[in-house]
Enzyme design. Sequence first.
Site, PDB file in Angstrom:
ATOM      1  N   ASP A  35      43.920  43.992  39.927  1.00 53.40           N
ATOM      2  CA  ASP A  35      43.778  42.658  39.322  1.00 53.40           C
ATOM      3  C   ASP A  35      43.194  41.684  40.348  1.00 53.40           C
ATOM      4  O   ASP A  35      43.835  41.401  41.364  1.00 53.40           O
ATOM      5  CB  ASP A  35      45.150  42.177  38.843  1.00 53.40           C
ATOM      6  CG  ASP A  35      45.046  40.964  37.935  1.00 53.40           C
ATOM      7  OD1 ASP A  35      43.970  40.342  37.875  1.00 53.40           O
ATOM      8  OD2 ASP A  35      46.048  40.646  37.281  1.00 53.40           O
ATOM      9  N   ASP A  36      42.003  41.198  40.084  1.00 54.45           N
ATOM     10  CA  ASP A  36      41.323  40.221  40.954  1.00 54.45           C
ATOM     11  C   ASP A  36      40.880  40.821  42.293  1.00 54.45           C
ATOM     12  O   ASP A  36      40.692  40.092  43.269  1.00 54.45           O
ATOM     13  CB  ASP A  36      42.195  38.976  41.231  1.00 54.45           C
ATOM     14  CG  ASP A  36      42.491  38.151  39.993  1.00 54.45           C
ATOM     15  OD1 ASP A  36      42.073  38.550  38.900  1.00 54.45           O
ATOM     16  OD2 ASP A  36      43.135  37.095  40.140  1.00 54.45           O
ATOM     17  N   CYS A  75      41.094  37.885  33.275  1.00 55.73           N
ATOM     18  CA  CYS A  75      41.966  39.009  32.898  1.00 55.73           C
ATOM     19  C   CYS A  75      41.940  39.428  31.425  1.00 55.73           C
ATOM     20  O   CYS A  75      41.595  40.563  31.111  1.00 55.73           O
ATOM     21  CB  CYS A  75      43.411  38.677  33.237  1.00 55.73           C
ATOM     22  SG  CYS A  75      43.718  38.444  34.987  1.00 55.73           S
ATOM     23  N   ARG A  79      40.410  43.035  29.989  1.00 57.05           N
ATOM     24  CA  ARG A  79      41.293  44.152  29.633  1.00 57.05           C
ATOM     25  C   ARG A  79      41.090  44.582  28.173  1.00 57.05           C
ATOM     26  O   ARG A  79      41.135  45.771  27.850  1.00 57.05           O
ATOM     27  CB  ARG A  79      42.756  43.752  29.869  1.00 57.05           C
ATOM     28  CG  ARG A  79      43.079  43.716  31.339  1.00 57.05           C
ATOM     29  CD  ARG A  79      44.173  42.733  31.705  1.00 57.05           C
ATOM     30  NE  ARG A  79      44.061  42.459  33.130  1.00 57.05           N
ATOM     31  CZ  ARG A  79      44.760  43.101  34.064  1.00 57.05           C
ATOM     32  NH1 ARG A  79      45.669  43.986  33.725  1.00 57.05           N
ATOM     33  NH2 ARG A  79      44.560  42.839  35.340  1.00 57.05           N
ATOM     34  N   LYS A 132      50.472  45.513  34.458  1.00 57.02           N
ATOM     35  CA  LYS A 132      50.242  44.253  33.740  1.00 57.02           C
ATOM     36  C   LYS A 132      49.481  44.505  32.439  1.00 57.02           C
ATOM     37  O   LYS A 132      48.459  45.186  32.450  1.00 57.02           O
ATOM     38  CB  LYS A 132      49.460  43.308  34.641  1.00 57.02           C
ATOM     39  CG  LYS A 132      48.935  42.062  33.941  1.00 57.02           C
ATOM     40  CD  LYS A 132      48.322  41.099  34.923  1.00 57.02           C
ATOM     41  CE  LYS A 132      47.254  40.254  34.291  1.00 57.02           C
ATOM     42  NZ  LYS A 132      46.647  39.317  35.249  1.00 57.02           N
ATOM     43  N   HIS A 134      48.880  41.831  29.440  1.00 50.28           N
ATOM     44  CA  HIS A 134      48.071  40.620  29.245  1.00 50.28           C
ATOM     45  C   HIS A 134      47.158  40.665  28.012  1.00 50.28           C
ATOM     46  O   HIS A 134      46.087  40.066  27.999  1.00 50.28           O
ATOM     47  CB  HIS A 134      47.241  40.289  30.506  1.00 50.28           C
ATOM     48  CG  HIS A 134      47.126  38.804  30.713  1.00 50.28           C
ATOM     49  ND1 HIS A 134      46.456  38.238  31.761  1.00 50.28           N
ATOM     50  CD2 HIS A 134      47.625  37.771  29.962  1.00 50.28           C
ATOM     51  CE1 HIS A 134      46.528  36.910  31.664  1.00 50.28           C
ATOM     52  NE2 HIS A 134      47.235  36.618  30.588  1.00 50.28           N
ATOM     53  N   SER A 157      50.283  37.530  33.502  1.00 49.27           N
ATOM     54  CA  SER A 157      50.049  37.434  34.943  1.00 49.27           C
ATOM     55  C   SER A 157      51.309  37.039  35.708  1.00 49.27           C
ATOM     56  O   SER A 157      52.193  36.360  35.175  1.00 49.27           O
ATOM     57  CB  SER A 157      48.949  36.418  35.234  1.00 49.27           C
ATOM     58  OG  SER A 157      47.741  36.877  34.699  1.00 49.27           O
ATOM     59  N   HIS A 216      46.404  39.944  42.428  1.00 47.90           N
ATOM     60  CA  HIS A 216      46.485  38.639  41.772  1.00 47.90           C
ATOM     61  C   HIS A 216      47.532  37.795  42.502  1.00 47.90           C
ATOM     62  O   HIS A 216      48.593  38.292  42.854  1.00 47.90           O
ATOM     63  CB  HIS A 216      46.881  38.852  40.307  1.00 47.90           C
ATOM     64  CG  HIS A 216      46.739  37.646  39.430  1.00 47.90           C
ATOM     65  ND1 HIS A 216      47.593  36.571  39.503  1.00 47.90           N
ATOM     66  CD2 HIS A 216      45.839  37.352  38.455  1.00 47.90           C
ATOM     67  CE1 HIS A 216      47.229  35.669  38.588  1.00 47.90           C
ATOM     68  NE2 HIS A 216      46.162  36.123  37.946  1.00 47.90           N
ATOM     69  N   ASP A 268      39.761  44.246  37.285  1.00 50.59           N
ATOM     70  CA  ASP A 268      39.536  43.543  36.008  1.00 50.59           C
ATOM     71  C   ASP A 268      38.554  42.390  36.118  1.00 50.59           C
ATOM     72  O   ASP A 268      37.993  41.951  35.126  1.00 50.59           O
ATOM     73  CB  ASP A 268      40.865  43.053  35.412  1.00 50.59           C
ATOM     74  CG  ASP A 268      41.469  41.894  36.188  1.00 50.59           C
ATOM     75  OD1 ASP A 268      41.228  41.778  37.409  1.00 50.59           O
ATOM     76  OD2 ASP A 268      42.190  41.088  35.566  1.00 50.59           O
ATOM     77  N   ASN A 269      38.376  41.873  37.332  1.00 49.94           N
ATOM     78  CA  ASN A 269      37.383  40.799  37.565  1.00 49.94           C
ATOM     79  C   ASN A 269      37.271  40.592  39.069  1.00 49.94           C
ATOM     80  O   ASN A 269      38.012  41.205  39.846  1.00 49.94           O
ATOM     81  CB  ASN A 269      37.754  39.492  36.831  1.00 49.94           C
ATOM     82  CG  ASN A 269      39.159  39.002  37.111  1.00 49.94           C
ATOM     83  OD1 ASN A 269      40.024  39.068  36.233  1.00 49.94           O
ATOM     84  ND2 ASN A 269      39.430  38.543  38.314  1.00 49.94           N
ATOM     85  N   LYS A 289      35.729  35.358  40.652  1.00 47.25           N
ATOM     86  CA  LYS A 289      36.456  35.265  39.384  1.00 47.25           C
ATOM     87  C   LYS A 289      36.110  33.994  38.604  1.00 47.25           C
ATOM     88  O   LYS A 289      35.968  32.922  39.183  1.00 47.25           O
ATOM     89  CB  LYS A 289      37.959  35.273  39.686  1.00 47.25           C
ATOM     90  CG  LYS A 289      38.872  35.028  38.498  1.00 47.25           C
ATOM     91  CD  LYS A 289      40.320  35.199  38.909  1.00 47.25           C
ATOM     92  CE  LYS A 289      41.269  34.867  37.756  1.00 47.25           C
ATOM     93  NZ  LYS A 289      42.667  35.243  38.083  1.00 47.25           N
TER      94      LYS A 289
HETATM   95 MG    MG Z   1      42.284  39.406  36.909  1.00 46.16          MG
END
Ligand code: MG
Length: 451
Positions: A35-36, A75, A79, A132, A134, A157, A216, A268-269, A289
């Site tokens: 994540d991130d 996010c 996803r 996660k 989301h 998150s 994240h 995811d980003n 992001k």
């Molecule tokens: Mg993310």
Amino acid sequence: MREFSRSVALLLCLVGASVALGADRPPNFVVILADDLGYGDLGCYGHPTIRTPNLDRMAIEGLRFTQFYCAAPVCTPSRAALLTGRLPIRSGMCSNARNVLFPDSTGGLPESEITIAEALKAKQYATACIGKWHLGHLPQYLPTRNGFDYYFGIPYSNDMLNKQTRGVPLMRNEEVIENPAAQETLTPRYTAEATRFIRENRDRPFFLYMAHTYPHVPLHASDAFKGKSSRGLYGDVVEELDWGVGQVLDTLRETGLAERTLVFFTSDNGPWLVKKLDGGSAGLLREGKGTTFEGGMRVPGIAWWPGRVKAGKTEGAITLELASTLDLLPTILSLAGITPPSDRPLDGYDISPVLLGTGPSPRQGMVFYNGTDLFAWRKGPYKLHLSTSLYSQKERVNHDSPLLFDLLKDPSEKHDIAADHPEIVQDILADIAAHKASVAPAPDQLAGRAR
Ligand code: MG
């Protein structure tokens, strides 16, 4: 003698049956999503101080993409796209009102969407979502209602704090088991859940969607990793994720499943740059992001499948072929021998030829949405920006004269070449117009909130 030959015959019969079973059995799939995590945050993507020996080894044994994209710069839409193979604009999982789902949101992934987990049920896959989610925290949107037999993780998150507990809930299936979740325990607990799931399902095909909470913000590492990286807490957190990936790959090796399991690692980003030292790095890519510059959506992508992915090729090879998280659903279904849904447009392609080294990627471009608006379009090496925005400045800039970059020559998007190539600009504008005409936006799932 007769008894002997009868048992030999029986034994041969059993061996034959189990060989046939093995031959018929479709492969396992493990998707590990950070994540991130930025394009530049792993050793194998050039980070000078974060140590990621397990992912580096995965890349050496497998295939490393340098042109791999998530499908949205934040996010929730990213996803949704990964699990459905469809642009979020088609499922309503993107919005200009709120960019992701929040604890007071009333929406989620529509029941009509078909996730990878749901599609794999056609061949009785065991399925788990660990980490996660989301994509909606209300019961009707949980992983257990979207094709996953098992869920362990946080529903949104880790910075979305519940008013009462000042924390984020940890769930098993549809029950909250800890609130607030002890955040420094999440990576090791996700890892333990993942390796247990693999061991328990070693005799049947499985799909594990392991969506890590980190890196994240807020960052948390366990005691074993805290203070160990020269990159600071961000490095500690990424190094712990890397350890977790190593545990999963080791478990596949130990159980003899490595040769029958495709593992794909991505993010995811891009990195959350406004978090300064707590955010990651997109390396030489521009921005991060929340933006549709390359740093927002081009992410690490590593495929691993001993004996199948890149079999016989040079160690440490990379591919310049285009691919996206949108392609995971069609690719996984193709490898499993399942026909993808034909009653709806899919935005992903079967990239198994790239993975197996049998051909080029069918993906020739990428579309970049910010919320529900199309900001940019890549075709071959060229990327055209109609609009841009910076995460740190909410206002968007609409470019009356679109910007054009050659991403192979100029990965940092520094040198606008639109004036020199009006024919390329026109060609891409025509593609964008055709795309827009083909998309029917679905009702916004992210705007609604409980009163
Ligand atoms: Mg993310």
